[in-house]
Design an enzyme around this catalytic site. Structure first.
Site, short mmCIF file in Angstrom:
data_model
loop_
_atom_site.label_atom_id
_atom_site.label_comp_id
_atom_site.label_asym_id
_atom_site.label_seq_id
_atom_site.Cartn_x
_atom_site.Cartn_y
_atom_site.Cartn_z
N ASP A 7 -5.70 -8.45 -29.05
CA ASP A 7 -6.45 -9.32 -27.55
C ASP A 7 -7.20 -10.65 -28.38
OD1 ASP A 7 -7.49 -10.61 -25.52
OD2 ASP A 7 -8.96 -9.01 -24.74
N LYS A 69 -8.68 -21.43 -29.07
CA LYS A 69 -7.33 -20.88 -28.52
C LYS A 69 -6.93 -21.68 -27.79
CE LYS A 69 -5.88 -17.07 -25.58
NZ LYS A 69 -5.90 -15.18 -25.39
N GLU A 146 -0.30 -10.96 -21.28
CA GLU A 146 -1.97 -10.90 -20.80
C GLU A 146 -1.56 -9.59 -19.53
OE1 GLU A 146 -4.74 -14.03 -21.91
OE2 GLU A 146 -4.49 -13.67 -23.93
N ASP A 169 -7.81 -12.17 -13.05
CA ASP A 169 -8.52 -12.05 -14.12
C ASP A 169 -9.53 -12.85 -13.93
OD1 ASP A 169 -9.45 -12.59 -16.62
OD2 ASP A 169 -7.05 -12.47 -17.59
#
Ligand code: AMP
Length: 565
Positions: A7, A69, A146, A169
Site C-alpha cells: 500500500d 504521491k 485501493e 475511506d
C-alpha cells in the site's frame, strides 16, 4: 517465488505477504508496520525514509519531502538539497525501504510486488506507479485498486456471485468513497466520489476553533506554540472520545488559565457540518452507480478517521447496517494487497477493473481574462470538458482574439483542476495564423473531443474562415521514456540507503532535534543535555551503554510528549 503486497500511501505505506494461510504485515526496522511516506537526505547525502525523515520535516524542510504521491505521473521535480527527484523516484525510495524490510523478514530476495493505487488514478499515474516499482527493483505484477484491496481484506471477493459494496475511506486530509460490484469473479469499481479537502484534520480543527470561540479568542491572537499545543491536545482528545472518554483543553492565554471540557455530545454537535459534507459524495457515488442504499451488501471502513463513532453512526443510519471495521483501518489496504499477492502466487488472482467511461480530469485551455479597466491578465485556465464527464464526449467553446491586429493565436491544451493554467498539466499546443490581409476581433471555436481510449482531439476554427486546425494528443507527457528510466535507475542505485541497524538511534536523534526546535526555556535545555549524553555514548561505541542511554533518552522524550509514541 514470493510476491509482496504494497500500500503506497500519501501519508503512510505498508507491505504485506501471504504466509501461513493469511496476509501478514511486515514490520520495518523500527518495528512499525506503517512507514511514513516521507523521504529525506541526511547530512552526508544518504537517503532517509520513514519516521526519521518525518521527524526531520520540521528541522530540515529543504532536505525532506512528503505527500509526493500527488505528483505521480507529472513531470514536476521536487528538490532535496541540490538534487532533484521526480515523484516516481521518491516513491521508488519508499518502495526500496519496504522491499528491504520484507527481505529482512523473509530471508530471501524479493523481485515482484502488487501495488495498490487509488481508483481514480488515470493511466499516466498508473504507469508512473509501475515505473516507481521498476526503479526500486520490483517487477509490478499488477496494480490493485485501493477500494478493491480493502474489500478483499475482508474476504468480500469470496461472497455470493453478485454483490455490491461501499468502501468508505476517510484519511487525514482526504475523503474517498467507492462503489464496487463483484460480478462473475470480477471486482469492478462502479463509481468513485470524494472530497480532496475533507479529512480527520478538519475534525481536530473544529475542536480548536470551538475552544477559541468560547473564550472570544481568534487564531491571530494566539502564540504559535500555544496553538500547536491546543491542536495536539485536540488530536489526542479526539482519539480519547473514540474510546468514549471526554477530555479537557487547556492553555494559558495572557497569563490566565483557560480550560474547557469537550464531551462526546459537544464534539458531535460541533462536527455535524463536517458529517453532513461526508454524506454528499456518498449520495453522488450511489447515484452514479445507479444503486439504492439498500442494495449495498457491505460497507468497508478505511483510513484513521473512519474510527470516529460519529462517522460510524452516520453510516449505520444511512444504510441500516453496521459497517465492517474489525481490521485496523490504516492497515486494511495493505492486508488486501497481501491477499492478492497470495492469490497471484497460486495463479488465481482476482480481476479488478475501474469504470473507464468517464474522463478523470478537466480538460481546457489557457486564456487571458479582461478586467473592467480594460487590462488583461493571461495564464487563466478555461475548462472545456469537465472531469467525470461520460466519454466519448465532444464540447465546443467560443473565445475571441484580444485585439484587431492579432495575426495568430496559440491554443495551449491543459489537463487539471487549478484555475491557473501553469498549475495544470500541459498536454500540447496548436498555433493558428490568420490570413495577413484580414483584421478585426475574431471569434474562435475550440472543440475538444475525448474518446474511450483516452485520446483527445482538439480542433480550432476561426468563425467565418474555412481552415480547421487539428491536433491529436495520445501520449501522456508525464510518462518517462525508456532512456530516462535507465538514466534515473543508474542515479538512484548510486544513492545509499541508511543502514538499518542504526535506524532506532537515528530516529531518537532526529526526534530530539525536532523537540529542541519546538520547545523553549528549561525544557529546551534538558533536551539539549539529554541529547549530548546520548551522543557521547554513541561516540564511545559501547553497545551496552548505547542501548541503555537510548532507552533513557526515549523515556525522557516520551515523558515530555505525553507518551505519544
Ligand atoms: P491516518 O489514517 O493515520 O493517516 O490518520 C488520518 C486521520 O485519522 C487523522 O486525522 C487522525 O486524527 C485520525 N485518527 C486516527 N486514529 C483516530 C481515532 N482513534 N479516532 C479518531 N480519529 C483518528
Amino acid at each position: 517465488m514470493t510476491i509482496i503486497g504494497i500500500d503506497l500511501g500519501t501519508t503512510n505505506s505498508a507491505v504485506s505477504v501471504w504466509k501461513d494461510g493469511k496476509s501478514q504485515l511486515i514490520p520495518n526496522a523500527l518495528g512499525d508496520v506503517l512507514t511514513p511516506s516521507v523521504v529525506g537526505l541526511d547530512d552526508n547525502g544518504d537517503i532517509l525514509v520513514g519516521r526519521i525523515a518525518r521527524e526531520r520535516l520540521l528541522t530540515h524542510p529543504l532536505l525532506t519531502t512528503s505527500a509526493f504521491k500527488r505528483h505521480m505521473g507529472t513531470p514536476r521535480e521536487i528538490r532535496l538539497g541540490d538534487r532533484r527527484f521526480r515523484a516516481e523516484e521518491l516513491s521508488a525510495l519508499v518502495l526500496r525501504a519496504l522491499k528491504a524490510d520484507a527481505e529482512n523478514m523473509l530471508g530471501e530476495t524479493i523481485t515482484e510486488a502488487i501495488i495498490s493505487v487509488p481508483a481514480y488514478f488515470n493511466d499516466t499515474q498508473r504507469k508512473a506507479t509501475r515505473m516507481a516499482g521498476e526503479l526500486a527493483g520490483l517487477k509490478v505484477e499488477r496494480l490493485l485498486n485501493e477500494p478493491t484491496a480493502a474489500a478483499i481484506a475482508y474476504g468480500l471477493h469470496q461472497q455470493k456471485p453478485e454483490t455490491q459494496f461501499l468502501v468508505f475511506d476517510l484519511g487525514g486530509g482526504t475523503f474517498d468513497v467507492s462503489i464496487l460490484e463483484l460480478f462473475d469473479g470480477v471486482m469492478e469499481v462502479k463509481a468513485v466520489a470524494g472530497d480532496n479537502y475533507l479529512g480527520g484534520e478538519d475534525f481536530t480543527d473544529a475542536i480548536v476553533d470551538d475552544y477559541l470561540a468560547s473564550f472570544g479568542l481568534t487564531v491571530s491572537m494566539m502564540e504559535r506554540k500555544t496553538l500547536a499545543s491546543l491542536r495536539e491536545q485536540a488530536e489526542q482528545g479526539k482519539r480519547e472520545l473514540t474510546r468514549h472518554k471526554p477530555f479537557k483543553l487547556s492553555a494559558v492565554v495572557s497569563g490566565e488559565l483557560k480550560e474547557r471540557e469537550v464531551s462526546r455530545e459537544r464534539f458531535e454537535a460541533l462536527v455535524q457540518p463536517l458529517v453532513d459534507r461526508l454524506r454528499r459524495p456518498i449520495e453522488r457515488a450511489l447515484l452514479d452507480a445507479s444503486i439504492e442504499n439498500d442494495q449495498i451488501d457491505e460497507i468497508v471502513m478505511v483510513g484513521g478517521a473512519s474510527r470516529m463513532p460519529v462517522v460510524y453512526g452516520m453510516l449505520s443510519r444511512m444504510f441500516g447496517r453496521l459497517p465492517a471495521a474489525h481490521i485496523d483501518p490504516d492497515e486494511t489496504v495493505a492486508v488486501g494487497a497481501g491477499v492478492q499477492a497470495g492469490m497471484k502466487e497460486r495463479n488465481e488472482a482476482l480481476q479488478d477493473i475501474v469504470m473507464t467511461d468517464v474522463c478523470p480530469y478537466t480538460l481546457g485551455t489557457e486564456v487571458a481574462m479582461a478586467y473592467a479597466t480594460g487590462e488583461y491578465e493571461s495564464g487563466h485556465f478555461s475548462p472545456i470538458i469537465d472531469r467525470n464527464t461520460f466519454v466519448p464526449v465532444s464540447r465546443v467553446k467560443r473565445f475571441s482574439t484580444m485585439n484587431e491586429e492579432q495575426k495568430r493565436i496559440v491554443v495551449k491544451i491543459y489537463q487539471g483542476e487549478n484555475r491557473l493554467a501553469a498549475n495544470n498539466l500541459l498536454l500540447g499546443e496548436l498555433e493558428v495564423e490568420f490570413p495577413p490581409e484580414t483584421s478585426g476581433i475574431r471569434d474562435i471555436d475550440i472543440r475538444y473531443t475525448y474518446d474511450i481510449n483516452g485520446i483527445l482531439e482538439v480542433e480550432v476554427k476561426a468563425v467565418g474562415l474555412e481552415d480547421v486546425h487539428r491536433i491529436v494528443i495520445e501520449e501522456n507527457p508525464g510518462i518517462m521514456s525508456r532512456e530516462e528510466i535507465e538514466r534515473r535507475l543508474t542515479q538512484l542505485s548510486a544513492l545509499k540507503m541508511h543502514p538499518r541497524e542504526q535506524e532506532h538511534n537515528r530516529l531518537l536523534l532526529a526526534r530530539g532535534d525536532r523537540m529542541y526546535e519546538e520547545r523553549l526555556g528549561d525544557e529546551r535545555e534538558w533536551i539539549g543535555l539529554a541529547m549530548q549524553r546520548f551522543e557521547a555514548a554513541l561516540h564511545r561505541q559501547d553497545e551496552q551503554e548505547i542501548r541503555e542511554e537510548a532507552e533513557r533518552l526515549e523515556q525522557f522524550l516520551n515523558q515530555l510528549e505525553g507518551s505519544r509514541h
